[in-house]
Enzyme design. Structure first.
Site, PDB file in Angstrom:
ATOM      1  N   LYS A  23       0.850  -1.194   0.000  1.00 45.38           N
ATOM      2  CA  LYS A  23       0.000   0.000   0.000  1.00 45.38           C
ATOM      3  C   LYS A  23       0.876   1.230   0.000  1.00 45.38           C
ATOM      4  CE  LYS A  23       0.705   1.940   3.385  1.00 45.38           C
ATOM      5  NZ  LYS A  23       1.974   2.477   3.968  1.00 45.38           N
ATOM      6  N   TYR A  81      -4.299   4.444   6.275  1.00 43.76           N
ATOM      7  CA  TYR A  81      -4.814   3.504   7.297  1.00 43.76           C
ATOM      8  C   TYR A  81      -6.153   3.971   7.852  1.00 43.76           C
ATOM      9  CZ  TYR A  81      -0.525   0.805   7.281  1.00 43.76           C
ATOM     10  OH  TYR A  81       0.510  -0.002   6.898  1.00 43.76           O
TER      11      TYR A  81
HETATM   12  P1  NAD Z   1      12.469   1.325   2.234  1.00 48.02           P
HETATM   13  O1  NAD Z   1      13.043   2.608   1.770  1.00 48.02           O
HETATM   14  O2  NAD Z   1      12.922   0.767   3.537  1.00 48.02           O
HETATM   15  O3  NAD Z   1      12.695   0.208   1.130  1.00 48.02           O
HETATM   16  C1  NAD Z   1      12.437   0.442  -0.233  1.00 48.02           C
HETATM   17  C2  NAD Z   1      13.268  -0.522  -1.078  1.00 48.02           C
HETATM   18  O4  NAD Z   1      13.048  -0.227  -2.448  1.00 48.02           O
HETATM   19  C3  NAD Z   1      14.773  -0.392  -0.801  1.00 48.02           C
HETATM   20  O5  NAD Z   1      15.334  -1.669  -0.708  1.00 48.02           O
HETATM   21  C4  NAD Z   1      15.275   0.342  -2.042  1.00 48.02           C
HETATM   22  O6  NAD Z   1      16.604  -0.004  -2.355  1.00 48.02           O
HETATM   23  C5  NAD Z   1      14.316  -0.161  -3.103  1.00 48.02           C
HETATM   24  N1  NAD Z   1      14.237   0.705  -4.265  1.00 48.02           N
HETATM   25  C6  NAD Z   1      14.158   0.284  -5.533  1.00 48.02           C
HETATM   26  N2  NAD Z   1      14.152   1.294  -6.391  1.00 48.02           N
HETATM   27  C7  NAD Z   1      14.229   2.417  -5.662  1.00 48.02           C
HETATM   28  C8  NAD Z   1      14.281   3.801  -5.992  1.00 48.02           C
HETATM   29  N3  NAD Z   1      14.223   4.221  -7.268  1.00 48.02           N
HETATM   30  N4  NAD Z   1      14.356   4.679  -4.996  1.00 48.02           N
HETATM   31  C9  NAD Z   1      14.380   4.286  -3.700  1.00 48.02           C
HETATM   32  N5  NAD Z   1      14.356   2.973  -3.329  1.00 48.02           N
HETATM   33  C10 NAD Z   1      14.285   2.061  -4.312  1.00 48.02           C
HETATM   34  O7  NAD Z   1      10.883   1.524   2.229  1.00 48.02           O
HETATM   35  P2  NAD Z   1       9.827   0.578   2.951  1.00 48.02           P
HETATM   36  O8  NAD Z   1       9.482   1.155   4.258  1.00 48.02           O
HETATM   37  O9  NAD Z   1      10.293  -0.829   2.888  1.00 48.02           O
HETATM   38  O10 NAD Z   1       8.549   0.811   2.003  1.00 48.02           O
HETATM   39  C11 NAD Z   1       8.377   0.103   0.781  1.00 48.02           C
HETATM   40  C12 NAD Z   1       6.884  -0.023   0.464  1.00 48.02           C
HETATM   41  O11 NAD Z   1       6.259  -0.752   1.518  1.00 48.02           O
HETATM   42  C13 NAD Z   1       6.116   1.297   0.383  1.00 48.02           C
HETATM   43  O12 NAD Z   1       5.137   1.218  -0.618  1.00 48.02           O
HETATM   44  C14 NAD Z   1       5.472   1.444   1.745  1.00 48.02           C
HETATM   45  O13 NAD Z   1       4.270   2.196   1.728  1.00 48.02           O
HETATM   46  C15 NAD Z   1       5.191  -0.009   2.075  1.00 48.02           C
HETATM   47  N6  NAD Z   1       5.136  -0.259   3.538  1.00 48.02           N
HETATM   48  C16 NAD Z   1       4.073  -0.938   4.023  1.00 48.02           C
HETATM   49  C17 NAD Z   1       3.994  -1.205   5.374  1.00 48.02           C
HETATM   50  C18 NAD Z   1       2.840  -1.985   5.923  1.00 48.02           C
HETATM   51  O14 NAD Z   1       2.719  -2.084   7.139  1.00 48.02           O
HETATM   52  N7  NAD Z   1       2.014  -2.576   5.080  1.00 48.02           N
HETATM   53  C19 NAD Z   1       5.002  -0.763   6.226  1.00 48.02           C
HETATM   54  C20 NAD Z   1       6.080  -0.074   5.690  1.00 48.02           C
HETATM   55  C21 NAD Z   1       6.143   0.155   4.334  1.00 48.02           C
END
Ligand code: NAD
Length: 371
Positions: free
Chosen positions: A137, A222
């Site tokens: 999401k 949320y």
């Molecule tokens: P994060 O920054 O920790 O991880 C993102 C990943 O994507 C990294 O490994 C990064 O290297 C990679 N990536 C690939 N291409 C990229 C680019 N062009 N720029 C930046 N990063 C790039 O982020 P996250 O917290 O893991 O969030 C990722 C997704 O998960 C989002 O859509 C976020 O909304 C979602 N999320 C959901 C929940 C939940 O509880 N459902 C919790 C946190 C995050």
């Protein structure tokens, strides 16, 4: 196998025996018995960042889902995860090569856990490679993109699910059961407070292209999604007001704080707050003519805590992502129906509401919704 079938039939017999005493709405919400012993869903994780790390750990306790592939742009991360989760080289891809999952029989589905602005193109590529998609999401950064993703998955004949982990969370499901059984009476009001104070100003969550917006896309969603599963209806109008205290950190198109109100067809109203500038905001409250529920934390990683007019919510805590991935395996492999949908159309409804919230902030006008 025989045991699982016997358990399944026993559970069905229990539900069937209970049926005559249930109202129509209760029957509609009787959860399908879990089938935690069937085929295992083999999942490739895309984007090995913060949330993927949590998902991967939680999946170690899954009965129906396991990690069989990795997609990342960072070779060192692939090596580290390969060793940790025992993933063969032939199941590892980068962002240029991942269309080749098409020819990989070890992968049933790809779980997209990258920044929001990348979901649209990545999901469509996976669908065209013939694999089911689970997408974090927000599913995309606007409803137009979301619709294109839904269409691409339908055309490819693959399922599209959105990472709505709360739809599998036991205390949340208990509240939904109570509401659908009429225990709160007619629902009058929902309040959703979703927010935290965001740190590092250089992160992708504060970049309009990668995030699609600000707090609303990340955390306000949320309260949007929660208002729908708590009230049990889709809203028909929205009004919204934006405030910004820091124009440097929260650039144009990146919302810091938005208050929004939703109206539901049954007459209930919702009042919600989405912010990147306040801590300790993870709370749902709902009141009906016969009872109330309050939950805090309501959507964090848990344990989810709360109480109703009948007493404390006391369902056991299990890591949300474990329940989610077992549940999603049942949806993809067994065609099971979750109590609250987690499909692309469900993700699309939230995007339509987000589009309308931004339009309401920009125009000051109430926006009609037809979901
Ligand atoms: P994060 O920054 O920790 O991880 C993102 C990943 O994507 C990294 O490994 C990064 O290297 C990679 N990536 C690939 N291409 C990229 C680019 N062009 N720029 C930046 N990063 C790039 O982020 P996250 O917290 O893991 O969030 C990722 C997704 O998960 C989002 O859509 C976020 O909304 C979602 N999320 C959901 C929940 C939940 O509880 N459902 C919790 C946190 C995050």
């Amino acid at each position: 196998m025989r045991n699982s079938r016997r358990n399944f039939l026993q559970q069905l017999a229990v539900s069937a025996a209970a049926m005559p005493f249930l109202t129509f709405e209760q029957q509609a919400y009787t959860p399908v018995p879990h089938n935690r012993q069937g085929r295992v869903l083999r999942v490739a994780l895309m984007g090995l960042g913060g949330y993927a790390t949590r998902v991967a750990e939680a999946m170690q306790s899954c009965k129906r889902a396991k990690i069989t592939g990795l997609i990342s742009g960072t070779p060192a991360k692939i090596k580290e995860w390969q060793a940790k989760y025992n993933i063969p080289e032939k199941n590892c891809y980068n962002y240029e090569t991942f269309d080749q999952v098409k020819d990989n029989p070890d992968i049933d589905a790809v779980y997209v856990i990258t920044p929001n602005g990348l979901h649209h193109d990545q999901v469509i590529r996976i669908a065209r490679a013939g694999k089911h998609v689970i997408c974090e999401k927000p599913m995309a950064i606007n409803a137009r993109e979301g619709q294109e993703m839904v269409d691409a998955c339908r055309e490819a004949g693959v399922k599209l699910l959105v990472g709505y982990r709360m739809h599998f969370e036991p205390n949340t499901l208990e509240v939904i059961r109570m509401r659908s059984a009429g225990e709160f009476g007619k629902i009058m009001f929902f309040q959703g407070l979703s927010g935290f104070k965001i740190g590092d100003p250089t992160q992708w969550r504060l970049d309009k292209t990668l995030a699609g917006g600000g707090a609303m896309m990340d955390i306000g969603i949320y309260s949007i999604n929660g208002s729908r599963y708590m009230v049990g209806e889709d809203p028909i109008w929205v009004t919204a007001q934006e405030t910004k205290t820091d124009e440097v950190k929260f650039k144009a198109g990146v919302d810091e704080t938005i208050q929004f109100q939703l109206g539901f067809p049954g007459g209930a109203v919702a009042s919600c707050l989405s912010t990147y500038n306040m801590n300790y905001l993870d709370r749902f409250f709902m009141t009906g003519e016969k009872g109330f529920v309050e939950m805090q934390p309501s959507t964090g990683y848990g344990p989810i805590k709360g109480r109703t007019h009948q007493g404390a919510l006391a369902q056991p805590h299990v890591m949300h992502q474990t329940l989610q991935m077992d549940g999603m395996a049942e949806i993809i492999l067994d065609d099971s129906q979750p109590v609250v949908p987690v499909d692309g159309l469900e993700g699309l409804k939230d995007l339509k509401i987000i589009d309308a919230i931004y339009a309401a902030c920009a125009t000051g006008q109430r926006q009609k919704l037809s979901l």
